[in-house]
Design a protein around this motif. Structure first.
Motif, PDB file in Angstrom:
ATOM      1  N   UNK A 182       0.828  -1.204   0.000  1.00 28.70           N
ATOM      2  CA  UNK A 182       0.000   0.000   0.000  1.00 28.70           C
ATOM      3  C   UNK A 182       0.865   1.257   0.000  1.00 28.70           C
ATOM      4  N   UNK A 183       1.964   1.232   0.741  1.00 29.53           N
ATOM      5  CA  UNK A 183       2.870   2.377   0.724  1.00 29.53           C
ATOM      6  C   UNK A 183       3.427   2.612  -0.686  1.00 29.53           C
ATOM      7  N   UNK A 184       3.729   1.520  -1.401  1.00 26.64           N
ATOM      8  CA  UNK A 184       4.217   1.666  -2.770  1.00 26.64           C
ATOM      9  C   UNK A 184       3.167   2.315  -3.666  1.00 26.64           C
ATOM     10  N   UNK A 185       1.920   1.928  -3.490  1.00 27.93           N
ATOM     11  CA  UNK A 185       0.843   2.572  -4.246  1.00 27.93           C
ATOM     12  C   UNK A 185       0.724   4.044  -3.854  1.00 27.93           C
ATOM     13  N   UNK A 186       0.778   4.314  -2.553  1.00 27.28           N
ATOM     14  CA  UNK A 186       0.656   5.681  -2.090  1.00 27.28           C
ATOM     15  C   UNK A 186       1.733   6.593  -2.646  1.00 27.28           C
ATOM     16  N   UNK A 187       2.914   6.045  -2.838  1.00 26.87           N
ATOM     17  CA  UNK A 187       4.007   6.837  -3.417  1.00 26.87           C
ATOM     18  C   UNK A 187       3.690   7.271  -4.846  1.00 26.87           C
ATOM     19  N   UNK A 188       2.745   6.600  -5.477  1.00 26.90           N
ATOM     20  CA  UNK A 188       2.331   6.971  -6.837  1.00 26.90           C
ATOM     21  C   UNK A 188       1.239   8.043  -6.835  1.00 26.90           C
ATOM     22  N   UNK A 189       0.960   8.588  -5.667  1.00 22.64           N
ATOM     23  CA  UNK A 189       0.032   9.712  -5.512  1.00 22.64           C
ATOM     24  C   UNK A 189      -1.376   9.364  -5.970  1.00 22.64           C
ATOM     25  N   UNK A 190      -1.823   8.194  -5.604  1.00 22.94           N
ATOM     26  CA  UNK A 190      -3.224   7.823  -5.787  1.00 22.94           C
ATOM     27  C   UNK A 190      -3.805   7.526  -4.410  1.00 22.94           C
ATOM     28  N   UNK A 191      -5.090   7.826  -4.255  1.00 26.76           N
ATOM     29  CA  UNK A 191      -5.770   7.382  -3.053  1.00 26.76           C
ATOM     30  C   UNK A 191      -5.957   5.872  -3.117  1.00 26.76           C
ATOM     31  N   UNK A 192      -6.083   5.260  -1.956  1.00 30.10           N
ATOM     32  CA  UNK A 192      -6.322   3.819  -1.881  1.00 30.10           C
ATOM     33  C   UNK A 192      -7.670   3.588  -1.210  1.00 30.10           C
ATOM     34  N   UNK A 193      -8.482   2.765  -1.848  1.00 34.92           N
ATOM     35  CA  UNK A 193      -9.764   2.359  -1.295  1.00 34.92           C
ATOM     36  C   UNK A 193      -9.730   0.857  -1.032  1.00 34.92           C
ATOM     37  N   UNK A 194     -10.253   0.441   0.111  1.00 33.93           N
ATOM     38  CA  UNK A 194     -10.577  -0.976   0.326  1.00 33.93           C
ATOM     39  C   UNK A 194     -12.045  -1.105  -0.064  1.00 33.93           C
ATOM     40  N   UNK A 195     -12.322  -1.855  -1.108  1.00 37.18           N
ATOM     41  CA  UNK A 195     -13.606  -1.713  -1.791  1.00 37.18           C
ATOM     42  C   UNK A 195     -14.621  -2.818  -1.544  1.00 37.18           C
ATOM     43  N   UNK A 196     -14.189  -3.990  -1.056  1.00 34.61           N
ATOM     44  CA  UNK A 196     -15.141  -5.111  -0.952  1.00 34.61           C
ATOM     45  C   UNK A 196     -14.820  -5.964   0.271  1.00 34.61           C
ATOM     46  N   UNK A 197     -14.647  -5.324   1.401  1.00 35.31           N
ATOM     47  CA  UNK A 197     -14.125  -5.992   2.585  1.00 35.31           C
ATOM     48  C   UNK A 197     -15.154  -6.943   3.204  1.00 35.31           C
ATOM     49  N   UNK A 198     -14.728  -8.158   3.464  1.00 36.72           N
ATOM     50  CA  UNK A 198     -15.468  -9.128   4.271  1.00 36.72           C
ATOM     51  C   UNK A 198     -14.491 -10.221   4.689  1.00 36.72           C
ATOM     52  N   UNK A 199     -14.940 -11.154   5.527  1.00 32.68           N
ATOM     53  CA  UNK A 199     -14.070 -12.225   6.030  1.00 32.68           C
ATOM     54  C   UNK A 199     -14.737 -13.565   5.778  1.00 32.68           C
ATOM     55  N   UNK A 200     -14.108 -14.381   4.968  1.00 31.82           N
ATOM     56  CA  UNK A 200     -14.576 -15.748   4.717  1.00 31.82           C
ATOM     57  C   UNK A 200     -14.310 -16.575   5.978  1.00 31.82           C
ATOM     58  N   UNK A 201     -15.373 -17.083   6.601  1.00 27.32           N
ATOM     59  CA  UNK A 201     -15.215 -17.740   7.910  1.00 27.32           C
ATOM     60  C   UNK A 201     -15.187 -19.260   7.832  1.00 27.32           C
TER      61      UNK A 201
END
Length: 365
Positions: free
Chosen positions: A258-277
């Motif tokens: 994520x830090x590598x993406x952030x260095x590219x000056x884009x926002x980061x979204x977590x878009x489909x979060x859930x937990x397979x149980x």
């Protein structure tokens, strides 16, 4: 009988009118809600939503209270909008907008170019026909919702190493028609159709610590670099976050990515979060505790990255989860049903709610 588009629109408007006097709109949300706590942490919290969510008033009220953004679940996919070449069915998405707009909750479009959403008629076209179909779809769809949908997943899941193609791209009609350049084309056309909309590139499984996950992370970084080098406007990168504790993971390593993406000056979204149980015990209390711990550990790592600005769960209550629907289809009499989300099928909070709030508060400091 399946409700009509008019039924959904009226239901959405009616629910919004009923909920607003109760003080459930985002502007008045208490700090105790997921959306309220996240806002204090500088994060927009939301959920995916389907038109049939509106059929159950208690569920609609829950989503209305907790979320500060909605993602359209399936109503804007190519197959749903265009089941035939001469059809365009935006009614389910319009119903969601009718519900969200009076409360000022923004609706995020999902997804314009996805190689897995491919009706039979599309696959029968020549590559030239497919090129025309994608151009028309983006131009018409984005224009139809211009000014009403403030953001789009323009390209969804561009990579899949299992298909064995160069660059690890996912096979499908758009790759067949354009090659990897379909990604650039989709972003350029979306921007032209609505210059004010925020444009997001969305990908799956980057949090999985396997060889395929590593390929997808590398591919995504390369693709972001290429888009930026080509002058394509890319506002955010979405990472789905369908967490599967049965697969290898490394939250610290993922945060480095994520830090590598952030260095590219884009926002980061977590878009489909859930937990397979599925990997957790049958006992509900133990299982809910394990799900909560996975949310907490993942979000502790993710929210330490300043570029992460949005967290969206894939639905909010267990009964609406795609895992739940799949389990019921496989066995209508199943005794153990998935519990992957923050609220149960009676819309009551589970330990995951406290875990998410704790992670958000840690970011607040």
């Amino acid at each position: 009988m399946k409700p009509s588009r008019r039924d959904f629109l009226c239901a959405g408007a009616g629910l919004s009118a009923a909920l607003l006097p109760l003080g459930l709109q985002p502007a008045a949300a208490a700090d105790a809600t997921l959306g309220g706590v996240a806002a204090r942490a500088g994060v927009t919290f939301g959920t995916s939503i389907a038109a049939d969510t509106l059929r159950i008033p208690a569920q609609a009220a829950l989503y209305h209270r907790e979320a500060r953004i909605y993602t359209v679940d399936w109503a804007l996919t190519f197959s749903h909008l265009r089941p035939r070449a001469d059809q365009f069915h935006p009614g389910d998405a319009e119903a969601i907008l009718a519900f969200a707009t009076p409360a000022g909750i923004p609706v995020h479009g999902h997804a314009l170019a996805w190689n897995e959403s491919r009706p039979d008629w599309l696959m029968k076209l020549s590559n030239a026909g497919k090129r025309k179909a994608l151009d028309r779809h983006i131009d018409e769809t984005v224009a139809h919702f211009a000014g009403r949908l403030p953001s789009w997943n323009v390209v969804n899941e561009p990579f899949w190493p299992g298909h064995g193609l160069p660059g690890d791209f996912r096979d499908g009609p758009w790759l067949q028609a354009f090659g990897p350049g379909y990604v650039t084309r989709a972003f350029q056309r979306a921007q032209a159709a609505d210059p004010r909309a925020r444009l997001v590139l969305n990908e799956a499984m980057t949090e999985v610590w396997t060889e395929d996950g590593a390929k997808m992370r590398r591919g995504l970084l390369t693709l972001v670099d290429r888009l930026q080098d080509d002058g394509v406007r890319l506002d955010a990168v979405g990472l789905q976050g369908h967490l599967d504790p049965g697969r290898p993971f490394d939250d610290a390593g993922f945060a480095d990515f994520l830090h590598q993406l952030g260095e590219r000056r884009v926002d980061i979204w977590i878009t489909e979060l859930d937990v397979d149980d599925r990997a957790f015990p049958d006992d509900i209390a133990s299982r809910d505790a394990a799900v909560a711990a996975r949310y907490r550990d993942f979000l502790d790592a993710v929210l330490a990255v300043p570029a992460v600005k949005t967290v969206i769960t894939w639905q909010l209550a267990d009964s609406a989860s795609w895992y739940n629907h799949a389990a019921r289809r496989a066995d209508p009499d199943a005794k153990r049903l998935p519990r992957p989300l923050p609220f149960d099928d009676a819309f009551a909070p589970k330990p995951a709610v406290d875990a998410i709030i704790a992670a958000m508060k840690k970011r607040i400091g």
